[in-house]
Design a protein around this motif. Structure first.
Motif, PDB file in Angstrom:
ATOM      1  N   UNK A   1     -27.718 -52.302  37.810  1.00  0.00           N
ATOM      2  CA  UNK A   1     -28.352 -51.045  37.415  1.00  0.00           C
ATOM      3  C   UNK A   1     -29.744 -50.878  37.991  1.00  0.00           C
ATOM      4  N   UNK A   2     -30.152 -51.797  38.869  1.00  0.00           N
ATOM      5  CA  UNK A   2     -31.486 -51.694  39.468  1.00  0.00           C
ATOM      6  C   UNK A   2     -31.588 -50.437  40.340  1.00  0.00           C
ATOM      7  N   UNK A   3     -32.785 -49.886  40.394  1.00  0.00           N
ATOM      8  CA  UNK A   3     -33.021 -48.673  41.184  1.00  0.00           C
ATOM      9  C   UNK A   3     -32.637 -48.930  42.644  1.00  0.00           C
ATOM     10  N   UNK A   4     -31.960 -47.965  43.252  1.00  0.00           N
ATOM     11  CA  UNK A   4     -31.519 -47.999  44.654  1.00  0.00           C
ATOM     12  C   UNK A   4     -30.286 -48.883  44.894  1.00  0.00           C
ATOM     13  N   UNK A   5     -29.779 -49.525  43.826  1.00  0.00           N
ATOM     14  CA  UNK A   5     -28.563 -50.331  43.993  1.00  0.00           C
ATOM     15  C   UNK A   5     -27.348 -49.394  43.990  1.00  0.00           C
ATOM     16  N   UNK A   6     -26.471 -49.567  44.982  1.00  0.00           N
ATOM     17  CA  UNK A   6     -25.229 -48.790  45.015  1.00  0.00           C
ATOM     18  C   UNK A   6     -24.071 -49.769  45.173  1.00  0.00           C
TER      19      UNK A   6
ATOM     20  N   UNK B   1     -33.682 -48.296  31.489  1.00  0.00           N
ATOM     21  CA  UNK B   1     -33.327 -47.058  30.804  1.00  0.00           C
ATOM     22  C   UNK B   1     -34.540 -46.268  30.297  1.00  0.00           C
ATOM     23  N   UNK B   2     -35.553 -46.997  29.750  1.00  0.00           N
ATOM     24  CA  UNK B   2     -36.724 -46.265  29.212  1.00  0.00           C
ATOM     25  C   UNK B   2     -37.518 -45.579  30.315  1.00  0.00           C
ATOM     26  N   UNK B   3     -37.342 -46.054  31.555  1.00  0.00           N
ATOM     27  CA  UNK B   3     -38.133 -45.485  32.655  1.00  0.00           C
ATOM     28  C   UNK B   3     -37.363 -44.445  33.457  1.00  0.00           C
ATOM     29  N   UNK B   4     -36.122 -44.171  33.075  1.00  0.00           N
ATOM     30  CA  UNK B   4     -35.330 -43.213  33.841  1.00  0.00           C
ATOM     31  C   UNK B   4     -35.967 -41.825  33.729  1.00  0.00           C
TER      32      UNK B   4
ATOM     33  N   UNK C   1     -36.614 -37.856  36.232  1.00  0.00           N
ATOM     34  CA  UNK C   1     -35.995 -37.012  37.249  1.00  0.00           C
ATOM     35  C   UNK C   1     -35.948 -37.695  38.598  1.00  0.00           C
ATOM     36  N   UNK C   2     -37.040 -38.334  38.981  1.00  0.00           N
ATOM     37  CA  UNK C   2     -37.094 -38.936  40.315  1.00  0.00           C
ATOM     38  C   UNK C   2     -36.181 -40.150  40.440  1.00  0.00           C
ATOM     39  N   UNK C   3     -36.069 -40.962  39.379  1.00  0.00           N
ATOM     40  CA  UNK C   3     -35.171 -42.120  39.534  1.00  0.00           C
ATOM     41  C   UNK C   3     -33.718 -41.644  39.597  1.00  0.00           C
ATOM     42  N   UNK C   4     -33.393 -40.557  38.895  1.00  0.00           N
ATOM     43  CA  UNK C   4     -32.028 -40.015  38.991  1.00  0.00           C
ATOM     44  C   UNK C   4     -31.784 -39.419  40.380  1.00  0.00           C
ATOM     45  N   UNK C   5     -32.788 -38.699  40.868  1.00  0.00           N
ATOM     46  CA  UNK C   5     -32.672 -38.109  42.207  1.00  0.00           C
ATOM     47  C   UNK C   5     -32.431 -39.217  43.239  1.00  0.00           C
ATOM     48  N   UNK C   6     -33.189 -40.288  43.098  1.00  0.00           N
ATOM     49  CA  UNK C   6     -33.051 -41.411  44.032  1.00  0.00           C
ATOM     50  C   UNK C   6     -31.687 -42.076  43.915  1.00  0.00           C
TER      51      UNK C   6
END
Ligand code: BES
Ligand code: MN
Ligand code: ZN
Length: 488
Positions: free
Chosen positions: A53-58, A79-82, A84-89
């Motif tokens: 679930x790390x940012x930028x992991x696909x 989760x607490x830091x999610x 608009x930008x982290x979703x966009x990314x």
């Protein structure tokens, strides 16, 4: 293409089903009420799938419980830091990974309009490929169609999709211009591209000043910088008028189609990246186009300051003195500090029309990257406008950091022979460039956006940001315009 669907995502006939995953107490959890149950079952063995679930992991997995050929798990971070930008990314990283496929469905992680905006923008911004110079390769073709799985519908939700489409097309157009080789994109060619871009747009008028018109109008900055090139400079004015609105904004962009440094030649390493030195002008053009397509209730005039900075027998020399439009003289001590010279002409022209506000955007200084790195842009100017830009950027997910314009540094721009020198001491080079520009805006509210680092991504791609031109500045400038449209 992007659309909404309220269908069961496991029954959708798409190539890929995308689910956002966040980190809760160290374990990955799928986000969104419409995530099909088989996803949670799969995630019971997240470790084996390599999903954190790390940012930028696909991560891709089979989708036995769905019609889709593949399940894509896109990490959005803690989760607490999610936001608009982290979703966009996250969504952008997913659609970037899905190049070569024709369709995907993304489960909306939170059922509200801001989240829909972020997801739609991320999906479209990530689906980009610059293929002008490549042999056809279907495996690299950008993902075709995206459906957002959501209970949202109606005019507000549709309006978000339309806006995301206009915004992403503007960003893509900016990236395309930056990525175009400088032997194809020289000042005259850029001016033609601008004509094509605005063709048929209601309320938009374009004027191109060629070298003769520039000489007649006293545009010494553009002419001085451009005189070393066999391909002469241009000043393009693209004006969008929204009818009855009273507010007007001017946007001025640095458009050096290639910056060799001129006689003060740059070192060879990475000089190729200087094809991106027109990113400001490209962002300005695309922003005006987007404003017109969205029908914003604000008048916008873009000024594209286009020149090629080359060394040659006709090039300007260190110690040449130029007269900027309006009469200020500048001693050129370093021909590589050319952006401020062409912007000076552009700013003077913009201010002559008495706009309520001026923004300029430029890949102006290496010092910007020394100060803030490759992903954070700088903004300087009148306090109020500068802070507006920072706020607008924050809302769109672009990073702009406020920088000062210390009066005492101005002494560094003294010339022994002219009103100003184009360079001073090395320290605070970004601020000095800002102070130089400030000399040409009078008391018009103004901000200067230095995007030297963020405009071009050498490598690697991340989130929705590809390698090459990024389109930085378009979303922020558009958000500033929307803010002003709302007020009138
Ligand atoms: N286009 C460059 C700035 C630049 C450098 C943008 C690297 C992106 C990446 C600009 O024209 C330039 O050469 N600036 C000089 C100014 C100096 C001579 C005062 C610089 O920053 O070195
Ligand atoms: Mn330069
Ligand atoms: Zn430059």
């Amino acid at each position: 293409m992007i659309s909404l669907t309220s269908s069961d995502p496991s029954a959708l006939s798409v190539d890929a089903l995308v689910v956002i995953v966040a980190q809760r107490d160290g374990t990955p959890v799928p986000l969104g009420g419409r995530v099909p149950p088989f996803v949670a079952e799969l995630l019971a063995d997240a470790a084996a799938l390599g999903v954190t679930g790390a940012l930028d992991e696909v991560r891709k997995a089979p989708a036995p419980g769905a019609t889709a050929r593949v399940l894509v798990l896109a990490g959005a971070g803690p989760e607490q830091q999610v936001d608009g930008e982290s979703l966009r990314r996250a969504v952008g990283a997913a659609t970037r990974e899905l190049a070569g496929l024709s369709s995907a469905a993304v489960v909306l992680p939170v059922e509200d309009l801001p989240t829909l905006r972020a997801v739609a923008e991320g999906a479209l911004l990530g689906a980009y490929e610059f293929d002008r110079y490549r042999s056809a390769d279907p495996s690299r073709a950008p993902l075709g169609a995206v459906q957002v799985v959501t209970g949202l519908s109606g005019t507000h939700a549709q309006a978000e999709l339309t806006r995301a489409q206009v915004v992403s097309q503007a960003v893509h157009a900016t990236r395309d211009l930056v990525n175009t080789a400088p032997n194809d994109l020289y000042p005259e060619a850029f001016a033609e591209a601008a004509r094509t871009a605005v063709k048929g747009l209601r309320g938009v008028k374009i004027t191109v000043l060629d070298e003769k018109a520039l000489a007649a109008g006293g545009y010494g900055g553009l002419l001085g910088v451009g005189q070393g090139s066999s391909r002469p400079p241009r000043l393009v004015k693209v004006a969008y008028s929204a009818g009855r609105t009273k507010r007007s904004v001017a946007l001025v962009g640095k458009g050096i189609t290639f910056d060799s440094g001129g006689i003060s030649l740059k070192p060879p390493a990475d000089m190729d990246e200087m094809k991106s030195d027109m990113a400001g002008a490209a962002a300005v053009l695309s922003t005006v186009v987007a404003a017109a397509r969205l029908g914003l209730k604000v008048s916008v005039t873009g000024w594209l300051c286009l020149a090629e900075n080359m060394p040659s027998g006709t090039a300007q020399r260190p110690s040449d003195v130029l007269t900027i439009r309006g009469g200020t003289t500048v001693e050129v001590l370093n021909t590589d500090a050319e952006g401020r010279l062409v912007l000076a002409d552009g700013l003077v022209s913009a201010v002559e029309e008495k706009p309520d506000l001026v923004l300029d955007i430029a890949t102006l200084t290496g010092a910007q990257m020394v100060a803030l790195g490759r992903r954070v842009s700088a903004v300087m100017g009148t306090d109020e406008v500068r802070d507006q830009v920072v706020a607008a950027a924050g809302a769109t997910g672009e990073q702009f950091w406020p920088m000062p314009l210390p009066e005492d540094l101005k002494a560094g721009l003294k010339s022994k022979v002219a009103d100003l020198a184009n360079v001073g001491e090395r320290w605070g080079g970004m601020l000095l460039a800002g102070l130089f520009l400030a000399e040409f805006v009078g008391d018009t509210p103004w901000a200067h956006l230095d995007v030297a680092g963020p405009a071009f991504n050498a490598r690697p791609a991340y989130g929705y940001t590809p390698v090459g031109g990024t389109g930085t500045g378009v979303r922020t400038m558009l958000a500033v315009l929307e803010g002003h449209a709302a007020r009138s």
